[in-house]
Write an enzyme that holds these catalytic residues in place. Structure first.
Site, PDB file in Angstrom:
ATOM      1  N   GLY A   1       1.418   3.667  -3.349  1.00  0.00           N
ATOM      2  CA  GLY A   1       0.325   4.604  -3.551  1.00  0.00           C
ATOM      3  C   GLY A   1      -0.203   5.457  -2.609  1.00  0.00           C
ATOM      4  N   HIS A   2       0.311   5.376  -1.319  1.00  0.00           N
ATOM      5  CA  HIS A   2      -0.396   5.876  -0.118  1.00  0.00           C
ATOM      6  C   HIS A   2       0.876   6.405   0.693  1.00  0.00           C
ATOM      7  CE1 HIS A   2      -3.055   6.621   3.434  1.00  0.00           C
ATOM      8  NE2 HIS A   2      -3.890   6.969   2.410  1.00  0.00           N
ATOM      9  N   PHE A   3       1.711   7.371   0.541  1.00  0.00           N
ATOM     10  CA  PHE A   3       1.660   7.998  -0.467  1.00  0.00           C
ATOM     11  C   PHE A   3       3.167   8.163  -0.872  1.00  0.00           C
ATOM     12  CE2 PHE A   3      -1.524  10.005   2.422  1.00  0.00           C
ATOM     13  CZ  PHE A   3      -2.503  10.384   1.463  1.00  0.00           C
TER      14      PHE A   3
ATOM     15  N   PHE B   1       0.665  -1.279  -0.022  1.00  0.00           N
ATOM     16  CA  PHE B   1       0.118   0.097  -0.210  1.00  0.00           C
ATOM     17  C   PHE B   1       0.794   1.341   0.033  1.00  0.00           C
ATOM     18  CE2 PHE B   1       0.113  -1.835   4.400  1.00  0.00           C
ATOM     19  CZ  PHE B   1       0.668  -0.833   4.920  1.00  0.00           C
TER      20      PHE B   1
ATOM     21  N   VAL C   1       2.477   6.814   4.179  1.00  0.00           N
ATOM     22  CA  VAL C   1       1.622   6.547   5.638  1.00  0.00           C
ATOM     23  C   VAL C   1       0.673   5.446   5.369  1.00  0.00           C
ATOM     24  CG1 VAL C   1      -0.116   7.780   7.000  1.00  0.00           C
ATOM     25  CG2 VAL C   1       1.671   9.177   5.730  1.00  0.00           C
TER      26      VAL C   1
END
Length: 147
Positions: free
Chosen positions: A47-49, A44, A54
């Site tokens: 893409g986050h971020f 994750f 985070v």
């Protein structure tokens, strides 16, 4: 204490959604303290971020739900039925207090508030060190599904 092998016997979750690495303490019918090691390799984070990784809040809540399921199974002193799925049925009072970043250890503390008619209510808190990252009350239930 439960290591990853014991956790895999209890939870149906697998990579990349298995979010409990170890159980540190358990008091059946009362509370559980579990650990999620947050790695920079988590999918994750791409893409986050990308510029400031985070951990998504919904995944912190999912980690707490998985710890809750482990507490429920431990409290019932039974092995998980392979047909069992543990579902969220409610989340109340979720508050996010601190971002969780790669390298953090997320301590998942869950206390059983009540169990009635197959619905379990838990008071949950996830911390990084002594700092609260998220807290919530969650409700879950177990259902048997056919494969």
């Amino acid at each position: 204490m439960m290591d990853i092998h014991s956790i895999l016997k209890q939870l149906p979750h697998r990579y990349p959604i298995l979010l409990v690495d170890r159980v540190l303490e358990t008091e059946p019918g009362k509370r559980i303290l579990a650990l999620k090691n947050v790695s920079a390799n988590e999918p994750f984070f791409q893409g986050h971020f990308p510029n400031r990784p985070v951990m998504p809040g919904v995944l912190m809540l999912e980690a707490l739900a998985q710890a809750s399921a482990l507490l429920a199974f431990t409290s019932a002193s039974v092995e998980r039925d392979p047909r069992a799925v543990y579902y969220f049925v409610g989340i109340d009072g979720a508050r996010f207090k601190r971002p969780v970043e790669p390298g953090d250890q997320l301590l998942l503390e869950v206390t059983l508030d009540r169990a009635r008619a197959g619905i379990y209510k838990f008071k949950c808190q996830a911390r990084v060190g002594e700092e609260v990252a998220v807290e919530a009350e969650i409700m879950c239930t177990q259902r048997l599904v056919e494969a």
